[in-house]
Design an enzyme around this catalytic site. Structure first.
Site, short mmCIF file in Angstrom:
data_model
loop_
_atom_site.label_atom_id
_atom_site.label_comp_id
_atom_site.label_asym_id
_atom_site.label_seq_id
_atom_site.Cartn_x
_atom_site.Cartn_y
_atom_site.Cartn_z
N GLU A 8 0.87 -1.18 0.00
CA GLU A 8 0.00 0.00 0.00
C GLU A 8 0.90 1.22 0.00
OE1 GLU A 8 -1.19 3.26 1.52
OE2 GLU A 8 -1.68 2.09 3.31
N CYS A 29 -1.37 8.86 3.39
CA CYS A 29 -1.29 8.22 2.09
C CYS A 29 -2.54 8.47 1.27
CB CYS A 29 -1.05 6.72 2.25
SG CYS A 29 -2.30 5.89 3.27
#
Length: 680
Positions: free
Chosen positions: A255, A294
């Site tokens: 990720e 993120c």
């Protein structure tokens, strides 16, 4: 102070000097972080040989109960974590997402697993696949725990949530975890892991911690192990191609940070609610966690006609953001995690500025509350503008991992979609529009490039969790630049740590393996009605064949009057002859009601209540004069944890087959009953 790792059942301080971690606000040293001297091979063996067998011996429900107890314990100590979180530069609101959001994710998985997984160590998935004409050869998919360890390499921005959202599904799946937090915020992760270990919620070896480098850890992983990574795409690519991971085909989930976008619909006017919602969300995503997320919005894609209005509104809103010490009153944005991170963000902004115009922020000195520019890792909210998003590509390639976003205009819907795609894969994109046709067109054009898409308008804004909030029931991850992996997503995350295996065999053998009855398996019965038996006494495959009942004209009339269902197929002889059935038929719900009357035992007993009905299918019509009977078979049993003063009980799933005088099935379904257990 030097942080310790938790290795092979002991807290261990690394030998030699470590990396000094400084307070993000004051710049003063907090601790040293180093893992030199850790025996990583022994760590992996301890997880596999000690933690793994003990964890796999627990059922899914027992693991869920341990997760719930651990989450309660952590929540009781949340204020200690908030104190440490402030030293990472997080405000109280930032810390809430990380600390209580992370603990909340553990609660969610505890509930999800106990609700949707069996109280067993094996999980059956999907429907039975009939592989032969006679039904003596079946196929079924099952999930079993991987007998390895899961290694979680986490990013610095969410030292609690980033750990908890990974270890909760892993532990639920029966796979021990080795947690490796990022160095700048490892002191907060370490404090939380200490509480996990001290509480003794899971067997020894189920949870281990590395504070510092992973050393040669990856060299010792094998085919039953799993690695997850959150962080930069560059680091992730290096780890993914590690020779040992490639050789042993070790599952690797990545990720990575991505250039997420927010799109303002072409149908939106400056005085629409969606315009204001858009401005609020972009500003919030720029300043929450000082932009160190993120999922933060990096590219702000707006209609060309509204570019100036959006720029002015965003600047006005950012002006109201007070930056400084998170502990000072009124501060809404703290510093970045460290001076090195601040330097990296400045370098990225300077690179972006070679193609874009800085229209707000970016300066080296700026007003701070409770702090000054000479210490800490502060960086101002910064907004750039790129008037040529197709010709100037740095805004689609360079990420300043801080409070930085870039405005860019689009001509029409197709152009907005094309610009969004230039990010080459994102964790999340958001769209602000009240035009559902516009929403469909943009989502269809952008969804393949995004792991999650959020559509916001006036109808859902009040309850929306926002652009940057991954939620346990929904997948978190994205294609391309975002890493190509998936986390969370409800049970999908638990299954990531399990092996899916296709079983082929006879119904009876598959029943023995899965603890679930399959049609065609051997059944048995005795003289006692199954509704008179306690939960423990019932066995999967135990069956009852009822007496017969002939359906009459009076049954159909009475049921129609009672239910109010006077559908022509039940009452109109002429219309019924021309119908699909070719004749008058009984109500389907009468058939299953009559079946219940045949198999239910009327006297008081261990059966507490009907819990539900599932998978109902009407196979053949039942006409007046037809004779039906029912077969009741214990399909599976789910032991439930006792709550408060209620009687100890479990759910029994019964497979019901109603047949006619030719032994043809007319209805099949499952019923669920709560059945009392004997006292433990």
């Amino acid at each position: 102070m030097k942080l310790q790792s938790y290795v092979s059942g002991q807290w261990q301080e690394g030998t030699g000097s470590g990396v000094t971690v400084n307070d993000a606000v004051t710049g003063k040293p907090v601790c040293e972080v180093g893992s030199e001297g850790v025996d990583f091979a022994a760590m992996v063996r301890h997880g596999r040989d000690v933690g793994g067998p003990a964890l796999r011996a627990m059922t899914f429900h027992e693991r869920a109960a341990a997760l719930k107890a651990m989450a309660k314990h952590l929540m009781e100590r949340k204020e200690d974590f908030y104190t440490l979180s402030a030293r990472t530069g997080a405000t109280r609101a930032d810390g809430w997402v990380d600390i209580e959001g992370g603990i909340g994710t553990v609660f969610t998985y505890a509930s999800l697993v106990s609700r949707e997984m069996p109280n067993d160590v094996i999980m059956v998935e999907g429907d039975v696949e009939r592989l032969s004409k006679g039904g003596s050869f079946l196929g079924r998919h099952v999930l079993t725990s991987k007998p390895g360890v899961s290694v979680h390499i986490n990013a610095f921005n969410f030292p609690c949530w980033g750990m908890l959202e990974k270890i909760a599904p892993s532990l639920a799946a029966g796979v021990p975890v080795i947690v490796k937090p990022a160095t700048p915020t490892a002191f907060l992760t370490e404090a939380m892991v200490r509480e996990m270990i001290a509480g003794g919620f899971f067997p020894e070896g189920a949870i281990q911690l590395i504070c510092g480098s992973t050393g040669d850890l990856l060299e010792h992983l094998l085919e039953q192990d799993v690695v997850t990574f959150t962080g930069s795409a560059t680091t992730g690519r290096k780890l993914r191609t590690h020779p040992n991971l490639v050789t042993n085909s070790v599952p690797f989930t990545m990720e990575a940070d991505s250039l997420n976008c927010a799109i303002l619909g072409a149908s939106v006017a400056a005085d629409d609610p969606e315009f204001e919602l858009f401005i609020k969300e972009v500003a919030r995503e720029m300043t929450a966690k000082a932009g160190q997320k993120c999922t933060a919005i990096r590219r702000v894609i707006v209609p060309a006609a509204l570019l100036e209005a959006v720029a002015n509104a965003l600047q006005a809103r950012l002006e109201k953001t007070t930056v400084g010490d998170p502990g000072a009153e009124g501060v809404r944005m703290g510093p970045l995690v460290g001076r090195d991170q601040a330097l990296d963000v400045r370098a990225s902004v300077e690179r972006l500025a070679s193609e874009c115009e800085v229209i707000y922020g970016g300066q080296e000195t700026f007003p701070l509350t409770g702090a000054d520019n000479s210490s800490g890792a502060f960086f101002p909210p910064t907004l750039l503008r790129c008037d040529d998003p197709h010709g100037k590509t740095l805004a689609h390639e360079v990420e300043a991992f801080g409070p930085v976003s870039t405005l860019m205009p689009y001509r029409d819907i197709d152009d907005a979609i094309a610009i969004a795609r230039l990010g080459k894969g994102s964790l999340v994109g958001s769209l602000f529009t009240y035009d559902d046709t516009e929403a469909r067109n943009i989502i269809l054009g952008t969804a393949p490039w995004h792991g999650r898409m959020l559509i916001i308008n006036r109808d859902c804004a009040a309850e929306s969790t926002g652009h940057g909030s991954p939620l346990a029931p929904l997948v978190h991850g994205g294609p391309g630049r975002a890493g190509g992996g998936e986390e969370l997503g409800g049970l999908r995350a638990v299954k990531h740590y399990m092996q899916r295996t296709a079983l082929q065999g006879s119904p009876t053998t598959l029943m023995a393996i899965t603890s679930e009855y399959h049609a065609g398996a051997r059944t048995y019965s005795d003289e006692m009605h199954p509704f008179k038996k306690y939960f423990e006494d019932l066995q999967v495959g135990e069956s009852l064949l009822t007496h017969r009942r002939t359906v009459t004209e009076a049954d159909i009339v009475n049921f129609g009057c009672l239910s109010g269902d006077h559908f022509y197929a039940h009452f109109d002889e002429i219309a019924a002859k021309d119908s699909f059935f070719g004749k008058r038929v009984a109500h389907g719900y009468f058939v299953i009601s009559a079946a219940a009357g045949m198999f239910v035992h009327p006297a008081p007993g261990p059966v507490i209540a009907n819990y539900g009905l599932e998978n109902l299918r009407f196979i053949e019509p039942v006409a007046p004069g037809d004779t039906i009977r029912a077969r009741l078979t214990v399909k599976k049993k789910i032991k439930k944890a006792r709550r408060g003063e209620e009687k100890a009980n479990g759910v029994v799933v019964w497979a019901i087959e109603v047949t006619n005088q030719a032994d043809e099935p007319v209805a099949i379904y499952d019923i669920l009953t709560l059945v009392e257990r004997r006292e433990d």
